[in-house]
Scaffold this motif. Sequence first.
Motif, PDB file in Angstrom:
ATOM      1  N   PRO A   1      31.666  -2.675  45.395  1.00  0.00           N
ATOM      2  CA  PRO A   1      32.683  -1.491  46.093  1.00  0.00           C
ATOM      3  C   PRO A   1      34.054  -1.905  45.471  1.00  0.00           C
ATOM      4  O   PRO A   1      34.772  -1.103  46.063  1.00  0.00           O
ATOM      5  CB  PRO A   1      32.363  -2.207  47.398  1.00  0.00           C
ATOM      6  CG  PRO A   1      31.874  -3.422  47.202  1.00  0.00           C
ATOM      7  CD  PRO A   1      30.984  -3.597  46.069  1.00  0.00           C
ATOM      8  N   GLY A   2      34.239  -2.701  44.617  1.00  0.00           N
ATOM      9  CA  GLY A   2      35.704  -2.807  44.143  1.00  0.00           C
ATOM     10  C   GLY A   2      36.669  -3.391  45.361  1.00  0.00           C
ATOM     11  O   GLY A   2      36.077  -4.421  46.304  1.00  0.00           O
TER      12      GLY A   2
ATOM     13  N   ALA B   1      37.313  -1.408  47.815  1.00  0.00           N
ATOM     14  CA  ALA B   1      37.098  -0.680  48.840  1.00  0.00           C
ATOM     15  C   ALA B   1      37.072  -1.341  50.220  1.00  0.00           C
ATOM     16  O   ALA B   1      37.728  -0.952  51.207  1.00  0.00           O
ATOM     17  CB  ALA B   1      35.836   0.102  48.824  1.00  0.00           C
TER      18      ALA B   1
ATOM     19  N   THR C   1      35.031   3.682  44.394  1.00  0.00           N
ATOM     20  CA  THR C   1      35.924   2.868  45.433  1.00  0.00           C
ATOM     21  C   THR C   1      36.825   3.794  46.222  1.00  0.00           C
ATOM     22  O   THR C   1      36.967   3.679  47.475  1.00  0.00           O
ATOM     23  CB  THR C   1      36.813   2.111  44.404  1.00  0.00           C
ATOM     24  OG1 THR C   1      36.051   0.996  43.713  1.00  0.00           O
ATOM     25  CG2 THR C   1      37.682   1.209  45.398  1.00  0.00           C
TER      26      THR C   1
END
Length: 260
Positions: free
Chosen positions: A73-74, A76, A112
Amino acid sequence: MNRPLVTTGQHPDERSEELARRVAGELGSEFVPRKKRSVRKLMNEYGCPVVVAGKDRYEYHTDPDVQPLFFHPGLAAIRIKRLRDGGRDVMADTCGLRPGDSFLDCTLGLGTDSTVASFIVGAEGRVTGCEADPVVAYIVSQGLEGYTDSEPEVLEAMRRIEVRSEEAGEYLAGCPDNSRDIVYLDPMFEEAIEESAAFAPLRSAGVHGLPGDRLFEEARRVARRRVVIKAHFKSALFDRYGFRQIERPNTKFHYGVLEV
């Protein structure tokens, strides 16, 4: 496209092989038993990229000297937590996102920005992301659907994203006029930045053609409120297509806004 083969992790069991065979079928690829071979050896033997269908994640190896692409999800989750706690998000503010909005991400990547947008627009809104590379689109769609290691609100936002495995211009061409509140583009590969090592797997795996006249024409037609672009601060795209460039001190990427 040089279609990848699909294999298992290093120590597969019967279930692992069943999973890898299913993934190969869904990708239209050949399943190749691992037989304790390294990914580098498989790439050399077969002359193509490799997807490792593991129990916990799928990895897309396109270059033996670059880390594989896999879904995560980076930032996010951090960005959503900031928003939930009353903070701001530059992308969301630039887009002017509101609950119930429709958001079209023409450069989905790992999703993201789309995850953050989905959190803001909520269940009444709509988020669609286009990814031109079919293998990247598959891995990201599977990740958005199956990832579990995050807060419920982040996972719910992920699950609501619709992934389209097609070039953004083609998708836009089929959209009615004024049918998305925001059309968003992030052509992150326009200018290589050494510090962006986290983008190396996506840079190696994805489709990186720069947006052209047709894409921007379609984006303006489809957008109901704004077309937003994120690009290197030196990019000629801002002036070429009439974007109002929003300068961000001490950052190498700026946003551009085109009100429609």
